[in-house]
Design a protein around this motif. Sequence first.
Motif, PDB file in Angstrom:
ATOM      1  N   THR A 268       0.646  -1.274   0.319  1.00 39.88           N
ATOM      2  CA  THR A 268       0.156  -0.202  -0.207  1.00 39.88           C
ATOM      3  C   THR A 268       1.010   1.134  -0.198  1.00 39.88           C
ATOM      4  O   THR A 268       1.631   1.428   0.845  1.00 39.88           O
ATOM      5  CB  THR A 268      -1.052  -0.034   1.214  1.00 39.88           C
ATOM      6  OG1 THR A 268      -1.924  -1.294   1.084  1.00 39.88           O
ATOM      7  CG2 THR A 268      -1.904   1.569   0.840  1.00 39.88           C
TER       8      THR A 268
ATOM      9  N   LEU B  39       1.635   5.191   0.458  1.00 44.88           N
ATOM     10  CA  LEU B  39       0.962   6.042   1.639  1.00 44.88           C
ATOM     11  C   LEU B  39       1.011   7.501   0.980  1.00 44.88           C
ATOM     12  O   LEU B  39       0.008   8.168   1.926  1.00 44.88           O
ATOM     13  CB  LEU B  39       2.078   6.031   2.534  1.00 44.88           C
ATOM     14  CG  LEU B  39       3.021   5.169   3.610  1.00 44.88           C
ATOM     15  CD1 LEU B  39       3.635   5.557   3.792  1.00 44.88           C
ATOM     16  CD2 LEU B  39       1.050   4.717   4.296  1.00 44.88           C
TER      17      LEU B  39
ATOM     18  N   PRO C 258      -3.725   5.513   0.351  1.00 44.79           N
ATOM     19  CA  PRO C 258      -4.042   4.313   0.423  1.00 44.79           C
ATOM     20  C   PRO C 258      -6.025   4.116   1.049  1.00 44.79           C
ATOM     21  O   PRO C 258      -6.489   5.431   1.302  1.00 44.79           O
ATOM     22  CB  PRO C 258      -3.437   4.361   2.040  1.00 44.79           C
ATOM     23  CG  PRO C 258      -3.890   5.765   2.564  1.00 44.79           C
ATOM     24  CD  PRO C 258      -3.053   6.493   1.567  1.00 44.79           C
TER      25      PRO C 258
ATOM     26  N   THR D 178      -8.433   1.770   2.571  1.00 47.47           N
ATOM     27  CA  THR D 178      -8.377   0.424   3.845  1.00 47.47           C
ATOM     28  C   THR D 178      -9.064  -0.796   2.849  1.00 47.47           C
ATOM     29  O   THR D 178      -9.281  -1.474   4.174  1.00 47.47           O
ATOM     30  CB  THR D 178      -8.511   1.472   4.712  1.00 47.47           C
ATOM     31  OG1 THR D 178      -9.900   2.224   4.874  1.00 47.47           O
ATOM     32  CG2 THR D 178      -7.262   2.417   5.633  1.00 47.47           C
TER      33      THR D 178
ATOM     34  N   ILE E 215      -7.569  -2.900   2.157  1.00 43.68           N
ATOM     35  CA  ILE E 215      -6.562  -3.889   3.139  1.00 43.68           C
ATOM     36  C   ILE E 215      -7.225  -4.936   3.631  1.00 43.68           C
ATOM     37  O   ILE E 215      -6.455  -5.712   3.824  1.00 43.68           O
ATOM     38  CB  ILE E 215      -5.960  -2.673   3.343  1.00 43.68           C
ATOM     39  CG1 ILE E 215      -4.858  -1.520   2.339  1.00 43.68           C
ATOM     40  CG2 ILE E 215      -4.908  -3.175   4.844  1.00 43.68           C
ATOM     41  CD1 ILE E 215      -4.613  -0.542   3.439  1.00 43.68           C
TER      42      ILE E 215
ATOM     43  N   LEU F 217       3.627  -0.609   3.537  1.00 40.33           N
ATOM     44  CA  LEU F 217       3.730   0.081   3.518  1.00 40.33           C
ATOM     45  C   LEU F 217       4.716   0.904   2.620  1.00 40.33           C
ATOM     46  O   LEU F 217       5.946   1.591   2.717  1.00 40.33           O
ATOM     47  CB  LEU F 217       3.639   1.476   4.461  1.00 40.33           C
ATOM     48  CG  LEU F 217       2.314   1.147   5.419  1.00 40.33           C
ATOM     49  CD1 LEU F 217       2.437   1.547   6.699  1.00 40.33           C
ATOM     50  CD2 LEU F 217       1.423   0.440   4.505  1.00 40.33           C
TER      51      LEU F 217
ATOM     52  N   LEU G  54      -1.885   5.655   8.941  1.00 45.56           N
ATOM     53  CA  LEU G  54      -2.469   4.155   8.112  1.00 45.56           C
ATOM     54  C   LEU G  54      -2.446   3.069   9.567  1.00 45.56           C
ATOM     55  O   LEU G  54      -2.343   1.764  10.173  1.00 45.56           O
ATOM     56  CB  LEU G  54      -1.911   3.809   7.777  1.00 45.56           C
ATOM     57  CG  LEU G  54      -2.235   2.997   6.484  1.00 45.56           C
ATOM     58  CD1 LEU G  54      -3.713   3.418   5.996  1.00 45.56           C
ATOM     59  CD2 LEU G  54      -1.712   2.299   4.846  1.00 45.56           C
TER      60      LEU G  54
ATOM     61  N   GLY H  30      -1.671  -5.529  -4.488  1.00 46.15           N
ATOM     62  CA  GLY H  30      -2.252  -3.850  -4.186  1.00 46.15           C
ATOM     63  C   GLY H  30      -2.789  -3.645  -5.490  1.00 46.15           C
ATOM     64  O   GLY H  30      -2.870  -4.037  -6.332  1.00 46.15           O
TER      65      GLY H  30
ATOM     66  N   VAL I 257       0.993   1.363  -6.921  1.00 44.43           N
ATOM     67  CA  VAL I 257       1.128   1.591  -5.662  1.00 44.43           C
ATOM     68  C   VAL I 257       3.093   1.854  -5.664  1.00 44.43           C
ATOM     69  O   VAL I 257       3.621   1.384  -3.846  1.00 44.43           O
ATOM     70  CB  VAL I 257       1.116  -0.116  -4.274  1.00 44.43           C
ATOM     71  CG1 VAL I 257       0.215   0.687  -4.533  1.00 44.43           C
ATOM     72  CG2 VAL I 257       0.681  -1.244  -4.698  1.00 44.43           C
TER      73      VAL I 257
END
Length: 330
Positions: free
Chosen positions: A126, A128, A133, A135, A138, A156, A167, A203, A207
């Motif tokens: 992911t 930042l 990002p 969530t 995730i 990250l 995060l 992902g 990213v």
Amino acid sequence: MTTGRWTDHDQEHYERPRRHTRPRTKERPTYDDAVDGTVVTVDRGRFTLVVGDVPVTAMKARPLGRKGVVVGDRVRVVGDTSGAEGSLARIVEVTERTTVLRRTADDDDPVERVIVANASQLVVVTALADPEPRTGLIDRALVAAYDAGMDPLLCLTKADLADPETLLSTYRSLGVPWVVTQRGSDLTGLRDRLRGRTSVLVGHSGVGKSTLVNALVPDADREIGHVNVVTGRGRHTSTSVFMLRLPGGDGWIVDTPGIRSFGLAHVEPGQLIGAFPDLDALTGECSRGCLHGSGEPECGLDAAVAAGGADPDRVESFRRLLAARSETAW
């Protein structure tokens, strides 16, 4: 002479020749000469395997029928396993899988898609920032990891663009391990987490997943994409699932195409609590059919929080994952 409706001069009078076919047998080949291999990529019905250190092209043997063969499968192979140009081997057996990472296109899609087999760790990559990002993805990836019996890891990227603490505070109560990286940074911490394991990287596009793969495996030569400044989303660069051996042979990573959503139609919500033994132990007094989500009547998690026997942040984080099972993540 006439017999019935035919005369001696009619062709139909004579018995037609029978088809001569070999009698069927229940005996099957033993394939005692088969060798072990690992599937590293699949392309239009052809499979690239690693047999020892040799890349081998193979096809699936007919007796396997509709049995799927996916990246990460450990297989038995016969035929030409020299790896020479134009050679072709046959996969005759797929050994039992230890884990299976699945997803569906959408939450109402009954068709499961197996991403990879026999992986022990799911690395959720992911950024930042650029792109921001999300969530939702995730959470859904974590649910898929727990359902598959895999260990999750948050990776990250682009820490030079934003503070990771914002995060990380969301996931710290779940106990999910993490590593923080940025372009050109030392990847020792990530390598330590990957060592001796088969890890799947998933992902959103853009990213930095392909950048990580190229840094971890310098000869991987995975194409690197860019983020659209209007939509904030990345361009798909990896177009297929590809398994790569880490330098020194101490582990594998599986690069996957960037995804926009992670369908969880195959996950039973009531099974998710099993991935959190400490919380599962608190649900003994729950009513039958309780899914342990927010608003469930007489849920043991609520009683435990009220009595001070459970971390409210951890319960809330678990329920967020449970809710992710029925929410679309884009």
